[in-house]
Design an enzyme around this catalytic site. Structure first.
Site, mmCIF file in Angstrom:
data_model
loop_
_atom_site.group_PDB
_atom_site.id
_atom_site.type_symbol
_atom_site.label_atom_id
_atom_site.label_comp_id
_atom_site.label_asym_id
_atom_site.label_seq_id
_atom_site.Cartn_x
_atom_site.Cartn_y
_atom_site.Cartn_z
ATOM 1 N N GLU A 1 0.798 -1.234 0.000
ATOM 2 C CA GLU A 1 0.000 0.000 0.000
ATOM 3 C C GLU A 1 0.825 1.276 0.000
ATOM 4 O O GLU A 1 0.307 2.347 -0.283
ATOM 5 C CB GLU A 1 -0.987 0.013 1.172
ATOM 6 C CG GLU A 1 -0.321 0.223 2.507
ATOM 7 C CD GLU A 1 -1.116 1.100 3.466
ATOM 8 O OE1 GLU A 1 -2.265 1.432 3.180
ATOM 9 O OE2 GLU A 1 -0.546 1.451 4.512
ATOM 10 N N ASN A 2 2.122 1.178 0.349
ATOM 11 C CA ASN A 2 2.981 2.369 0.352
ATOM 12 C C ASN A 2 4.101 2.269 -0.681
ATOM 13 O O ASN A 2 5.098 2.988 -0.603
ATOM 14 C CB ASN A 2 3.627 2.566 1.733
ATOM 15 C CG ASN A 2 2.622 2.598 2.851
ATOM 16 O OD1 ASN A 2 2.465 1.613 3.565
ATOM 17 N ND2 ASN A 2 1.919 3.695 2.984
ATOM 18 N N ASN B 1 -5.361 1.375 3.562
ATOM 19 C CA ASN B 1 -6.030 2.674 3.457
ATOM 20 C C ASN B 1 -5.490 3.546 2.327
ATOM 21 O O ASN B 1 -6.150 4.488 1.908
ATOM 22 C CB ASN B 1 -5.957 3.430 4.793
ATOM 23 C CG ASN B 1 -4.557 3.545 5.332
ATOM 24 O OD1 ASN B 1 -3.867 2.538 5.497
ATOM 25 N ND2 ASN B 1 -4.107 4.750 5.593
ATOM 26 N N HIS B 2 -4.282 3.258 1.826
ATOM 27 C CA HIS B 2 -3.733 4.053 0.724
ATOM 28 C C HIS B 2 -3.997 3.440 -0.660
ATOM 29 O O HIS B 2 -3.412 3.860 -1.649
ATOM 30 C CB HIS B 2 -2.227 4.264 0.920
ATOM 31 C CG HIS B 2 -1.910 5.040 2.155
ATOM 32 N ND1 HIS B 2 -2.388 6.312 2.378
ATOM 33 C CD2 HIS B 2 -1.179 4.720 3.258
ATOM 34 C CE1 HIS B 2 -1.970 6.742 3.562
ATOM 35 N NE2 HIS B 2 -1.234 5.790 4.113
ATOM 36 N N HIS C 1 -5.412 -4.991 8.024
ATOM 37 C CA HIS C 1 -4.727 -3.701 7.960
ATOM 38 C C HIS C 1 -5.456 -2.727 8.882
ATOM 39 O O HIS C 1 -6.535 -2.240 8.545
ATOM 40 C CB HIS C 1 -4.760 -3.210 6.504
ATOM 41 C CG HIS C 1 -3.826 -2.083 6.245
ATOM 42 N ND1 HIS C 1 -2.489 -2.277 5.988
ATOM 43 C CD2 HIS C 1 -4.020 -0.744 6.214
ATOM 44 C CE1 HIS C 1 -1.909 -1.110 5.792
ATOM 45 N NE2 HIS C 1 -2.818 -0.154 5.922
ATOM 46 N N HIS D 1 -0.093 -1.990 8.766
ATOM 47 C CA HIS D 1 -0.483 -0.567 8.789
ATOM 48 C C HIS D 1 0.359 0.298 9.717
ATOM 49 O O HIS D 1 0.677 1.421 9.363
ATOM 50 C CB HIS D 1 -1.968 -0.360 9.116
ATOM 51 C CG HIS D 1 -2.356 1.096 9.227
ATOM 52 N ND1 HIS D 1 -2.377 1.936 8.136
ATOM 53 C CD2 HIS D 1 -2.711 1.867 10.298
ATOM 54 C CE1 HIS D 1 -2.758 3.154 8.541
ATOM 55 N NE2 HIS D 1 -2.949 3.128 9.837
ATOM 56 N N HIS E 1 3.401 -0.062 10.647
ATOM 57 C CA HIS E 1 4.800 -0.047 10.192
ATOM 58 C C HIS E 1 5.803 -0.375 11.304
ATOM 59 O O HIS E 1 7.004 -0.280 11.089
ATOM 60 C CB HIS E 1 5.167 1.301 9.550
ATOM 61 C CG HIS E 1 4.438 1.560 8.266
ATOM 62 N ND1 HIS E 1 4.818 2.556 7.388
ATOM 63 C CD2 HIS E 1 3.378 0.969 7.702
ATOM 64 C CE1 HIS E 1 3.999 2.572 6.349
ATOM 65 N NE2 HIS E 1 3.107 1.609 6.520
HETATM 66 FE FE LIG Z 1 1.291 1.287 5.396
HETATM 67 FE FE LIG Z 2 -1.992 1.795 6.053
#
Ligand SMILES: [Fe+2]
Ligand SMILES: [Fe+2]
Length: 278
Positions: free
Chosen positions: A53-54, A81-82, A163, A188, A190
């Site tokens: 997601e990142n 979420n991203h 997540h 999520h 990290h």
């Molecule tokens: Fe993330």
């Molecule tokens: Fe996230």
């Protein structure tokens, strides 16, 4: 005593799944690509699943990057979420069967929440969920997981990437699914947590697998910028840190359908030789 790795890998019915936490930016992608050959040699995982997601500049993912991860041997990519930060990924999410976004997003949102990948006739179902506390997800993770598991009926193993921001939601999901899926891994935040274990019903669990990216920053961002933002409370430009990249994840070993024998954390700095070469 630990079994010799060569014997443990490849025995009929025995397999391992490497799950890699949120890949952050180009530095995270390069770290994954550099660490993966070492981890393949060490663990010979049948399946590799990563949270992406990142992966694009710290936010979201692009088709090109997803293709690059798949070409590197990643079996499935989970998101969070991203997911929708990059518009170009929308049609790709519908077209590429190896990438999943949280199942409990609205049905009208692009993409799917489950996928099935196969290795030597063994089928692994992957589910992505989003927590409902402090994150935007249209439907409840706890009710929607039942629908997701119905979709995956008949597969040999199921890995759930939960997540979520709140540890409570992730711990609760682990207990909720204990004995019904192979693994529930959290993502999520990290930051890897120290609670990896196989729950009594046989489900491998960790609250957060961590990230694959710069440990020298603040959950991926250059630390000076993160501190500036917290000090001034003013809008601040965030860039991905390049400092001290590590791969973080877990290795799950299994010998029976929908159950795990063990889960161990994988915390590995990017190999120095390859870091110099790039
Ligand atoms: Fe993330
Ligand atoms: Fe996230």
């Amino acid at each position: 005593m630990a079994e010799p790795e060569a014997a443990a890998a490849g025995r009929p019915g025995e397999l391992s799944i490497l799950f890699v936490g949120d890949i952050v930016g180009g530095i995270g992608r390069r770290t994954l690509l550099d660490c993966l050959p070492v981890l393949r040699e060490r663990y010979a995982p049948e399946f590799v699943v990563v949270n992406g997601e990142n992966a694009a500049g710290g936010l979201g993912i692009t088709p090109k990057i997803a293709d690059q991860l798949i070409a590197a041997g990643v079996d499935a990519i989970t998101l969070g979420n991203h997911t929708y930060h990059r518009r170009e990924i929308y049609p790709y999410l519908d077209a590429q069967p190896r990438i999943v976004r949280p199942f409990n997003f609205l049905r009208s949102q692009p993409g799917r929440g489950t996928c099935v990948v196969e290795h030597d006739g063994v089928r692994l179902g992957v589910v992505n969920l989003s927590g409902n506390l402090y994150l935007r997800a249209g439907r409840s993770a706890f009710t929607e997981i039942e629908v997701a598991l119905k979709e995956l009926e008949g597969v040999d193993h199921v890995l759930v990437d939960m997540h979520a921001e709140a540890t409570s939601e992730k711990v609760a999901m682990g207990w909720h699914l204990d004995g019904r899926v192979t693994a529930v891994v959290g993502t999520h935040t990290h930051v890897p947590t120290a609670d990896a274990r196989v729950l009594p019903g046989g489900t491998a669990y960790i609250t957060d697998a961590g990230m694959t990216g710069p440990r020298g920053g603040v959950i991926g961002v250059k630390r000076e910028q993160a501190i500036e933002s917290l000090l001034t409370q003013m809008p601040t430009r965030f860039e991905t840190s390049e400092e001290d990249p590590w791969l973080m994840g877990v290795l799950i070993r299994c010998s029976q359908p929908l159950r795990a024998d063990s889960i161990e954390q994988v915390l590995m700095p990017r190999p120095p030789a390859s870091a110099e070469a790039r």
